[in-house]
Design a protein around this motif. Structure first.
Motif, PDB file in Angstrom:
ATOM      1  N   VAL A  39       0.893  -1.229   0.019  1.00 45.16           N
ATOM      2  CA  VAL A  39      -0.093   0.085  -0.133  1.00 45.16           C
ATOM      3  C   VAL A  39       0.846   1.224   0.056  1.00 45.16           C
ATOM      4  N   THR A  40       1.920   1.314   0.734  1.00 44.67           N
ATOM      5  CA  THR A  40       2.967   2.425   0.823  1.00 44.67           C
ATOM      6  C   THR A  40       3.622   2.672  -0.337  1.00 44.67           C
ATOM      7  N   ILE A  41       3.948   1.686  -1.158  1.00 45.68           N
ATOM      8  CA  ILE A  41       4.641   1.588  -2.398  1.00 45.68           C
ATOM      9  C   ILE A  41       3.644   2.241  -3.355  1.00 45.68           C
ATOM     10  N   SER A  42       2.652   1.880  -3.352  1.00 50.13           N
ATOM     11  CA  SER A  42       1.542   2.491  -4.322  1.00 50.13           C
ATOM     12  C   SER A  42       1.303   3.869  -4.292  1.00 50.13           C
ATOM     13  N   GLN A  43       1.279   4.413  -3.118  1.00 55.26           N
ATOM     14  CA  GLN A  43       1.281   5.697  -2.557  1.00 55.26           C
ATOM     15  C   GLN A  43       2.326   6.794  -3.370  1.00 55.26           C
ATOM     16  N   PHE A  44       3.436   6.286  -3.626  1.00 53.97           N
ATOM     17  CA  PHE A  44       4.543   6.959  -4.244  1.00 53.97           C
ATOM     18  C   PHE A  44       4.851   6.627  -5.705  1.00 53.97           C
ATOM     19  N   LEU A  82       7.370   6.088   6.121  1.00 51.48           N
ATOM     20  CA  LEU A  82       7.383   5.397   7.333  1.00 51.48           C
ATOM     21  C   LEU A  82       5.895   5.912   8.071  1.00 51.48           C
ATOM     22  N   TYR A  83       5.387   7.087   7.658  1.00 50.71           N
ATOM     23  CA  TYR A  83       4.027   7.615   8.398  1.00 50.71           C
ATOM     24  C   TYR A  83       2.847   6.695   7.758  1.00 50.71           C
ATOM     25  N   CYS A  84       3.070   6.790   6.552  1.00 50.21           N
ATOM     26  CA  CYS A  84       1.890   6.037   6.043  1.00 50.21           C
ATOM     27  C   CYS A  84       1.826   4.274   6.208  1.00 50.21           C
ATOM     28  N   GLU A  85       2.897   3.761   6.516  1.00 51.59           N
ATOM     29  CA  GLU A  85       2.915   2.430   6.807  1.00 51.59           C
ATOM     30  C   GLU A  85       2.596   2.400   8.192  1.00 51.59           C
ATOM     31  N   SER A  86       3.018   3.405   9.097  1.00 44.35           N
ATOM     32  CA  SER A  86       2.384   3.278  10.430  1.00 44.35           C
ATOM     33  C   SER A  86       0.894   3.358  10.636  1.00 44.35           C
ATOM     34  N   LEU A  87       0.415   4.227   9.703  1.00 42.19           N
ATOM     35  CA  LEU A  87      -0.979   4.166   9.864  1.00 42.19           C
ATOM     36  C   LEU A  87      -1.881   3.007   9.591  1.00 42.19           C
ATOM     37  N   LEU A  88      -1.141   1.946   9.044  1.00 40.40           N
ATOM     38  CA  LEU A  88      -1.504   0.593   8.715  1.00 40.40           C
ATOM     39  C   LEU A  88      -1.138  -0.511   9.858  1.00 40.40           C
ATOM     40  N   LEU A  89      -0.063  -0.137  10.636  1.00 41.02           N
ATOM     41  CA  LEU A  89       0.303  -1.012  11.738  1.00 41.02           C
ATOM     42  C   LEU A  89      -0.001  -0.618  13.004  1.00 41.02           C
ATOM     43  N   THR A  90      -0.498   0.320  13.354  1.00 37.93           N
ATOM     44  CA  THR A  90      -1.016   0.801  14.655  1.00 37.93           C
ATOM     45  C   THR A  90      -2.425   1.569  14.426  1.00 37.93           C
ATOM     46  N   PHE A 184       7.510  12.404  -4.117  1.00 40.42           N
ATOM     47  CA  PHE A 184       7.138  11.124  -4.481  1.00 40.42           C
ATOM     48  C   PHE A 184       8.273  10.275  -5.001  1.00 40.42           C
ATOM     49  N   PHE A 185       9.220  10.932  -5.592  1.00 43.62           N
ATOM     50  CA  PHE A 185      10.361  10.028  -6.207  1.00 43.62           C
ATOM     51  C   PHE A 185      11.084   9.369  -4.906  1.00 43.62           C
ATOM     52  N   TRP A 212      -5.091  -5.698 -10.747  1.00 48.90           N
ATOM     53  CA  TRP A 212      -6.059  -4.942 -11.892  1.00 48.90           C
ATOM     54  C   TRP A 212      -7.465  -4.532 -11.027  1.00 48.90           C
ATOM     55  N   ARG A 213      -7.876  -5.174 -10.128  1.00 52.54           N
ATOM     56  CA  ARG A 213      -9.103  -4.647  -9.257  1.00 52.54           C
ATOM     57  C   ARG A 213      -8.755  -3.367  -8.704  1.00 52.54           C
ATOM     58  N   LEU A 214      -7.466  -3.317  -8.014  1.00 51.79           N
ATOM     59  CA  LEU A 214      -7.328  -1.962  -7.184  1.00 51.79           C
ATOM     60  C   LEU A 214      -6.688  -0.844  -8.059  1.00 51.79           C
ATOM     61  N   LEU A 215      -6.051  -1.309  -9.423  1.00 49.42           N
ATOM     62  CA  LEU A 215      -5.413  -0.234 -10.032  1.00 49.42           C
ATOM     63  C   LEU A 215      -6.211   0.892 -10.414  1.00 49.42           C
ATOM     64  N   PRO A 216      -7.556   0.793 -10.863  1.00 51.24           N
ATOM     65  CA  PRO A 216      -8.200   2.271 -10.998  1.00 51.24           C
ATOM     66  C   PRO A 216      -8.355   2.862  -9.801  1.00 51.24           C
ATOM     67  N   TRP A 217      -8.525   2.166  -8.431  1.00 53.91           N
ATOM     68  CA  TRP A 217      -8.601   3.056  -7.494  1.00 53.91           C
ATOM     69  C   TRP A 217      -7.455   3.784  -6.998  1.00 53.91           C
ATOM     70  N   VAL A 218      -6.199   3.236  -7.177  1.00 53.52           N
ATOM     71  CA  VAL A 218      -4.824   3.842  -7.160  1.00 53.52           C
ATOM     72  C   VAL A 218      -4.483   4.885  -7.922  1.00 53.52           C
ATOM     73  N   VAL A 219      -5.025   4.990  -9.214  1.00 55.35           N
ATOM     74  CA  VAL A 219      -4.762   5.943 -10.300  1.00 55.35           C
ATOM     75  C   VAL A 219      -5.792   7.104  -9.890  1.00 55.35           C
TER      76      VAL A 219
END
Length: 296
Positions: A39-44, A82-90, A184-185, A212-219
């Motif tokens: 999820v974190t990778i997709s956001q960047f 790290l912040y993005c991932e922390s939102l998913l782990l705590t 983002f880079f 493929w199911r999540l790609l439209p939402w990520v875009v």
């Protein structure tokens, strides 16, 4: 009648408030089966792919795309990965509060690295920030505390952001596109590096059907949410007085914690409320300590 120009304060306020809701779409992605690291990778990665053609055009014209700001870029990128991932782990509230302990780190950097003069305001920001951390971690008299991987990531992300913000202030100013692309880079680089850490690495790669199911939402999130918010924040920060900017950015933590308290089943009691009040107060005090005119 000519159209009235958009006030940058309104743009910054809306962007900061929207960023406070960032936890919602990334948790939706996780709920559909995408692991936190991915999820974190997709956001960047998605914003980098979208902006890359424009970056290549700029490079062909001899313009900067921000990659020379690698020191501040890696620090800020690390902070938000790290912040993005922390939102998913705590818990969301814990993540936000621990991230916003950053006034403590910013104060220590100013005193120890930049050799700034110690003032009552800086001391107060330090005490309030650390008080918020103690409240949310529930440190008792025997110094036992509740702490998990997500908490650690949130705390380190605030530290990285404090160092990165210091480097940004010391670096030559670049235009808004370069700032956004660099954000983002370098965030993408750090998020990929997190895959090398065993405790954060995903158990496996997602299947093609899930991608493929999540790609439209990520875009959609990239085009409608991520890039516009970062563009608005960078653009507005150039036009808004630093003191007012610091105060407006506090909307992120207020909206984030408020929405988490209302929309999740995560605990929110006196301890969380006290931690919230302390870190928000510390953020406002930091604004005052660095910008005396903000007292107005």
């Amino acid at each position: 009648m000519p159209a009235r120009p958009i006030r940058p304060e309104i743009v910054v306020a809306l962007a900061a408030a929207s960023w406070g809701l960032f936890w919602i779409p990334i948790r939706v992605l996780e709920s559909h089966g995408l692991e936190p690291a991915l999820v974190t990778i997709s956001q960047f990665i998605a914003p980098v792919v979208f902006l890359a053609p424009f970056g290549l055009i700029r490079m062909a014209r001899g313009k900067s795309i921000g990659l020379e700001q690698y020191d501040s870029g890696l620090l800020i990128g690390a902070a938000f990965a790290l912040y993005c991932e922390s939102l998913l782990l705590t818990d969301v509230v814990r993540s936000l509060i621990l991230f916003y302990v950053m006034p403590a780190w910013a104060t220590l950097i100013e005193l120890c690295v930049l050799k700034r003069r110690f003032t009552l305001w800086r001391g107060l920001a330090l005490v309030l920030s650390l008080g918020g951390m103690v409240a949310i971690l529930n440190i008792d008299a025997s110094f036992r505390l509740s702490f998990n991987l997500g908490d650690a990531m949130a705390l380190v992300s605030g530290l990285c952001f404090a160092f990165g913000a210091t480097r940004v202030r010391q670096s030559p100013e670049i235009d808004v596109f370069a700032q956004v692309f660099a954000f983002f880079f370098y965030g993408a680089i750090v998020s990929v590096l997190l895959l090398l850490i065993p405790v954060t690495a995903p158990s496996g790669m997602p299947g093609a059907d899930l991608v493929w199911r999540l790609l439209p939402w990520v875009v959609l999130m990239t085009v409608v949410y991520l890039i516009p918010i970062m563009w608005s924040l960078y653009w507005g920060s150039r036009l808004v007085d630093p003191g007012r900017l610091g105060i407006l950015l506090q909307l992120e933590v207020i909206v984030g914690i408020g929405s988490a308290a209302l929309l999740t089943g995560e605990p929110f009691g006196i301890r969380e409320a006290v931690g919230t009040a302390l870190v928000i107060s510390a953020g406002l005090i930091e604004v005052i300590s660095n910008n005396p005119t903000a007292r107005d």
